[in-house]
Design a protein around this motif. Structure first.
Motif, PDB file in Angstrom:
ATOM      1  N   ASP A  62      -5.175  -5.498  -9.691  1.00 41.72           N
ATOM      2  CA  ASP A  62      -3.893  -5.328  -8.993  1.00 41.72           C
ATOM      3  C   ASP A  62      -3.909  -6.000  -7.629  1.00 41.72           C
ATOM      4  O   ASP A  62      -2.890  -6.508  -7.163  1.00 41.72           O
ATOM      5  CB  ASP A  62      -3.558  -3.848  -8.806  1.00 41.72           C
ATOM      6  CG  ASP A  62      -3.071  -3.193 -10.074  1.00 41.72           C
ATOM      7  OD1 ASP A  62      -3.018  -3.861 -11.113  1.00 41.72           O
ATOM      8  OD2 ASP A  62      -2.727  -1.988 -10.031  1.00 41.72           O
ATOM      9  N   LEU A  71       4.603  -4.027  -1.967  1.00 40.82           N
ATOM     10  CA  LEU A  71       4.379  -2.762  -2.653  1.00 40.82           C
ATOM     11  C   LEU A  71       5.364  -1.702  -2.177  1.00 40.82           C
ATOM     12  O   LEU A  71       5.764  -1.679  -1.017  1.00 40.82           O
ATOM     13  CB  LEU A  71       2.951  -2.256  -2.401  1.00 40.82           C
ATOM     14  CG  LEU A  71       1.809  -3.092  -2.968  1.00 40.82           C
ATOM     15  CD1 LEU A  71       0.473  -2.487  -2.564  1.00 40.82           C
ATOM     16  CD2 LEU A  71       1.905  -3.196  -4.471  1.00 40.82           C
ATOM     17  N   GLU A  75       3.001   3.000  -4.205  1.00 43.63           N
ATOM     18  CA  GLU A  75       1.847   2.109  -4.346  1.00 43.63           C
ATOM     19  C   GLU A  75       1.040   2.035  -3.053  1.00 43.63           C
ATOM     20  O   GLU A  75      -0.189   1.998  -3.079  1.00 43.63           O
ATOM     21  CB  GLU A  75       2.286   0.704  -4.770  1.00 43.63           C
ATOM     22  CG  GLU A  75       2.825   0.599  -6.184  1.00 43.63           C
ATOM     23  CD  GLU A  75       4.323   0.884  -6.283  1.00 43.63           C
ATOM     24  OE1 GLU A  75       4.831   0.901  -7.411  1.00 43.63           O
ATOM     25  OE2 GLU A  75       4.981   1.108  -5.239  1.00 43.63           O
ATOM     26  N   GLU A  78      -1.015   5.104  -2.752  1.00 43.31           N
ATOM     27  CA  GLU A  78      -2.168   5.004  -3.650  1.00 43.31           C
ATOM     28  C   GLU A  78      -3.256   4.127  -3.034  1.00 43.31           C
ATOM     29  O   GLU A  78      -4.441   4.457  -3.096  1.00 43.31           O
ATOM     30  CB  GLU A  78      -1.741   4.439  -5.006  1.00 43.31           C
ATOM     31  CG  GLU A  78      -2.890   4.353  -5.997  1.00 43.31           C
ATOM     32  CD  GLU A  78      -2.466   3.761  -7.337  1.00 43.31           C
ATOM     33  OE1 GLU A  78      -3.368   3.287  -8.049  1.00 43.31           O
ATOM     34  OE2 GLU A  78      -1.274   3.759  -7.667  1.00 43.31           O
ATOM     35  N   GLU A  79      -2.845   3.012  -2.421  1.00 41.10           N
ATOM     36  CA  GLU A  79      -3.802   2.128  -1.756  1.00 41.10           C
ATOM     37  C   GLU A  79      -4.533   2.869  -0.637  1.00 41.10           C
ATOM     38  O   GLU A  79      -5.747   2.752  -0.492  1.00 41.10           O
ATOM     39  CB  GLU A  79      -3.086   0.903  -1.168  1.00 41.10           C
ATOM     40  CG  GLU A  79      -2.552  -0.060  -2.181  1.00 41.10           C
ATOM     41  CD  GLU A  79      -3.623  -0.946  -2.753  1.00 41.10           C
ATOM     42  OE1 GLU A  79      -4.554  -1.315  -2.026  1.00 41.10           O
ATOM     43  OE2 GLU A  79      -3.516  -1.272  -3.952  1.00 41.10           O
TER      44      GLU A  79
END
Length: 112
Positions: A62, A71, A75, A78-79
């Protein structure tokens, strides 16, 4: 699929790791010519090659496929969670304080 963007992200990560194209190509099991063509988007890379390159660079697929600036919020969260994974409690407490201070400073800046 944005092959130009993928090539740029591969090159950027390669530079970050101070690897030559030849070194990365060898690590991924592809030819130097193929590596060059991937970075310049003169060829479309296959999924197995993408996975091999990601493994060689120590990143997720990804990270090579998606531009982090585009993003969405989920997202990005999540990163951030992935970055925090493996931190000790002390590190997390320090990072929480830094985050809180940074958020406050940004808010004050934006209110000007």
């Amino acid at each position: 699929m944005d092959y130009v963007g993928i090539g740029k992200r591969i090159r950027a990560q390669r530079y970050k790791l101070d690897l030559s194209q030849e070194e990365l190509a060898e690590m991924a099991g592809i030819s130097l010519v193929h590596m060059s063509h991937i970075e310049t988007a003169n060829t479309k890379l296959s999924l197995p090659v993408l996975v091999d390159l990601a493994c060689a660079l120590g990143v997720r697929t990804d990270d090579l496929i998606f531009d982090k600036d585009t993003l969405g919020k989920d997202e990005l969260l999540e990163e951030i969670t992935l970055e925090l994974d493996g931190c000790s409690k002390e590190q997390l407490l320090t990072l929480r304080q830094i985050l809180s201070s940074s958020k406050e400073a940004i808010q004050k800046y934006l209110e000007r």
